[in-house]
Design a protein around this motif. Structure first.
Motif, PDB file in Angstrom:
ATOM      1  N   UNK A  44       0.793  -1.064  -0.111  1.00 43.18           N
ATOM      2  CA  UNK A  44      -0.072   0.000   0.021  1.00 43.18           C
ATOM      3  C   UNK A  44       0.796   1.358  -0.167  1.00 43.18           C
ATOM      4  N   UNK A  45       1.787   1.355   0.828  1.00 41.91           N
ATOM      5  CA  UNK A  45       2.854   2.391   0.793  1.00 41.91           C
ATOM      6  C   UNK A  45       3.371   2.713  -0.289  1.00 41.91           C
ATOM      7  N   UNK A  46       3.254   3.704  -1.183  1.00 40.62           N
ATOM      8  CA  UNK A  46       3.923   4.207  -2.114  1.00 40.62           C
ATOM      9  C   UNK A  46       2.919   4.189  -3.199  1.00 40.62           C
ATOM     10  N   UNK A  47       1.741   3.283  -3.122  1.00 38.22           N
ATOM     11  CA  UNK A  47       0.909   2.901  -4.202  1.00 38.22           C
ATOM     12  C   UNK A  47       0.207   4.435  -4.716  1.00 38.22           C
ATOM     13  N   UNK A  48      -0.177   4.551  -6.037  1.00 37.74           N
ATOM     14  CA  UNK A  48      -1.206   5.541  -6.474  1.00 37.74           C
ATOM     15  C   UNK A  48      -2.329   5.759  -5.664  1.00 37.74           C
ATOM     16  N   UNK A  49      -3.043   4.896  -4.922  1.00 36.47           N
ATOM     17  CA  UNK A  49      -4.000   4.909  -3.824  1.00 36.47           C
ATOM     18  C   UNK A  49      -3.605   5.929  -2.945  1.00 36.47           C
ATOM     19  N   UNK A  50      -2.578   5.345  -2.241  1.00 37.36           N
ATOM     20  CA  UNK A  50      -2.168   6.193  -0.812  1.00 37.36           C
ATOM     21  C   UNK A  50      -1.846   7.355  -1.613  1.00 37.36           C
ATOM     22  N   UNK A  51      -0.941   7.826  -2.681  1.00 43.67           N
ATOM     23  CA  UNK A  51      -0.437   9.088  -2.777  1.00 43.67           C
ATOM     24  C   UNK A  51      -1.679   9.963  -3.028  1.00 43.67           C
ATOM     25  N   UNK A  52      -2.789   9.360  -3.776  1.00 47.26           N
ATOM     26  CA  UNK A  52      -3.842  10.292  -3.994  1.00 47.26           C
ATOM     27  C   UNK A  52      -4.442  10.703  -2.774  1.00 47.26           C
ATOM     28  N   UNK A  53      -4.534   9.704  -1.792  1.00 52.14           N
ATOM     29  CA  UNK A  53      -5.343  10.019  -0.738  1.00 52.14           C
ATOM     30  C   UNK A  53      -4.522  11.037   0.225  1.00 52.14           C
ATOM     31  N   UNK A  54      -3.316  10.779   0.501  1.00 54.40           N
ATOM     32  CA  UNK A  54      -2.663  11.776   1.086  1.00 54.40           C
ATOM     33  C   UNK A  54      -2.532  13.067   0.482  1.00 54.40           C
ATOM     34  N   UNK A  55      -2.332  13.350  -0.751  1.00 56.64           N
ATOM     35  CA  UNK A  55      -2.368  14.537  -1.337  1.00 56.64           C
ATOM     36  C   UNK A  55      -3.715  15.161  -1.380  1.00 56.64           C
ATOM     37  N   UNK A  56      -5.048  14.336  -1.193  1.00 56.87           N
ATOM     38  CA  UNK A  56      -5.968  15.083  -1.534  1.00 56.87           C
ATOM     39  C   UNK A  56      -6.446  15.675   0.169  1.00 56.87           C
ATOM     40  N   UNK A  57      -5.943  14.921   0.934  1.00 51.14           N
ATOM     41  CA  UNK A  57      -6.428  15.522   2.363  1.00 51.14           C
ATOM     42  C   UNK A  57      -5.611  16.302   2.944  1.00 51.14           C
ATOM     43  N   UNK A  58      -4.375  16.534   2.282  1.00 55.16           N
ATOM     44  CA  UNK A  58      -3.420  17.667   2.548  1.00 55.16           C
ATOM     45  C   UNK A  58      -3.420  18.758   1.593  1.00 55.16           C
ATOM     46  N   UNK A  59      -4.367  18.816   0.595  1.00 56.43           N
ATOM     47  CA  UNK A  59      -4.625  19.902  -0.129  1.00 56.43           C
ATOM     48  C   UNK A  59      -4.773  21.044   0.322  1.00 56.43           C
ATOM     49  N   UNK A  60      -3.945  22.254   0.274  1.00 60.15           N
ATOM     50  CA  UNK A  60      -4.477  23.599   0.813  1.00 60.15           C
ATOM     51  C   UNK A  60      -5.564  23.987  -0.271  1.00 60.15           C
ATOM     52  N   UNK A  61      -5.610  23.546  -1.761  1.00 61.74           N
ATOM     53  CA  UNK A  61      -6.844  24.043  -2.199  1.00 61.74           C
ATOM     54  C   UNK A  61      -8.117  23.414  -1.628  1.00 61.74           C
ATOM     55  N   UNK A  62      -8.261  21.926  -1.436  1.00 59.40           N
ATOM     56  CA  UNK A  62      -9.431  21.527  -0.575  1.00 59.40           C
ATOM     57  C   UNK A  62      -9.757  22.029   0.592  1.00 59.40           C
ATOM     58  N   UNK A  63      -8.817  22.582   1.487  1.00 55.73           N
ATOM     59  CA  UNK A  63      -9.254  23.007   2.738  1.00 55.73           C
ATOM     60  C   UNK A  63      -9.893  24.429   2.619  1.00 55.73           C
ATOM     61  N   UNK A  64      -8.915  25.146   1.630  1.00 56.15           N
ATOM     62  CA  UNK A  64      -9.571  26.619   1.330  1.00 56.15           C
ATOM     63  C   UNK A  64     -10.799  26.587   0.759  1.00 56.15           C
ATOM     64  N   UNK A  65     -11.196  25.444  -0.209  1.00 56.00           N
ATOM     65  CA  UNK A  65     -12.487  25.605  -0.789  1.00 56.00           C
ATOM     66  C   UNK A  65     -13.491  25.186   0.385  1.00 56.00           C
ATOM     67  N   UNK A  66     -13.278  24.596   1.327  1.00 52.70           N
ATOM     68  CA  UNK A  66     -14.194  23.793   2.406  1.00 52.70           C
ATOM     69  C   UNK A  66     -14.651  25.035   3.240  1.00 52.70           C
ATOM     70  N   UNK A  67     -13.382  25.953   3.571  1.00 52.12           N
ATOM     71  CA  UNK A  67     -13.676  27.123   4.524  1.00 52.12           C
ATOM     72  C   UNK A  67     -14.508  28.302   3.772  1.00 52.12           C
ATOM     73  N   UNK A  68     -13.993  28.393   2.323  1.00 49.25           N
ATOM     74  CA  UNK A  68     -14.563  29.728   1.956  1.00 49.25           C
ATOM     75  C   UNK A  68     -16.084  29.356   1.533  1.00 49.25           C
ATOM     76  N   UNK A  69     -16.550  27.908   1.220  1.00 49.88           N
ATOM     77  CA  UNK A  69     -17.889  28.002   1.117  1.00 49.88           C
ATOM     78  C   UNK A  69     -18.795  27.096   2.278  1.00 49.88           C
ATOM     79  N   UNK A  70     -17.955  27.158   3.323  1.00 50.22           N
ATOM     80  CA  UNK A  70     -18.727  26.523   4.583  1.00 50.22           C
ATOM     81  C   UNK A  70     -19.125  25.342   4.502  1.00 50.22           C
ATOM     82  N   UNK A  71     -18.349  24.295   3.859  1.00 51.83           N
ATOM     83  CA  UNK A  71     -18.552  22.839   3.635  1.00 51.83           C
ATOM     84  C   UNK A  71     -17.676  22.027   4.874  1.00 51.83           C
ATOM     85  N   UNK A  72     -18.339  20.670   5.073  1.00 49.51           N
ATOM     86  CA  UNK A  72     -17.766  19.754   5.843  1.00 49.51           C
ATOM     87  C   UNK A  72     -17.448  18.720   4.702  1.00 49.51           C
TER      88      UNK A  72
END
Length: 170
Positions: A44-72
């Motif tokens: 699992x370590x180093x897989x495309x699946x793991x890499x996507x998940x880590x990058x998705x949840x660490x994405x500054x863009x995701x967190x900014x969009x959630x904050x800006x639009x008041x979403x969870x």
């Protein structure tokens, strides 16, 4: 009433400003359950699946969009992937990691305003509700090679929302 009893309780709820992310599992990361084969599974370590998940949840863009639009964002990993994904998203107050064994999955699905998945079959339940959805095929090549061949139901041809293939598009 519908001929599919599990759909009888699927009635929309008022808007909740919630995005639900329910990716499915990967056969090649889970222990061999129905065979005697002893071939090594890809890590699992180093897989495309793991890499996507880590990058998705660490994405500054995701967190900014959630904050800006008041979403969870609610994240419900498939039970076969929980051990790999339990810690993702824990550093944000706008992201909740749900336990599929403890949550009423129908209530969670009914309560979302947008559904994000990769290949999970619950997209049919979401479509029945009329909830917008996005298919993120972030590891499509690996998924097709190691988990499932092309299905009779093609998300691009038959699906209920757009299909994207990378983090930026997701």
């Amino acid at each position: 009433q519908t001929g599919l009893p599990r759909y009888d309780a699927l009635v929309p709820t008022p808007p909740s400003r919630t995005i639900l992310f329910m990716p499915t599992w990967r056969l090649y990361f889970s222990p061999k359950l129905w065979s005697e084969e002893t071939e090594a599974q890809p890590p699992f370590a180093g897989s495309d699946y793991q890499r996507f998940m880590q990058e998705f949840f660490a994405s500054p863009r995701l967190h900014a969009l959630l904050e800006r639009h008041d979403y969870r964002l609610q994240f419900m990993p498939h039970y076969n992937m929980r051990e790999h994904l339990a810690d993702l998203g824990a550093e944000s107050d706008r992201v909740a990691v749900l336990d599929g064994a403890a949550a009423n999955i129908q209530d969670v699905m009914r309560g979302c305003d947008l559904f994000l998945t990769d290949h999970s079959s619950v997209h049919f339940d979401i479509a029945y509700l009329g909830t917008p959805l996005i298919y993120s095929h972030f590891d499509d090549r690996d998924y097709r090679a190691g988990h499932a061949l092309a299905s009779w139901f093609d998300h691009e041809r038959d699906g209920f929302g757009p299909v994207v293939y990378d983090l930026e598009s997701t």
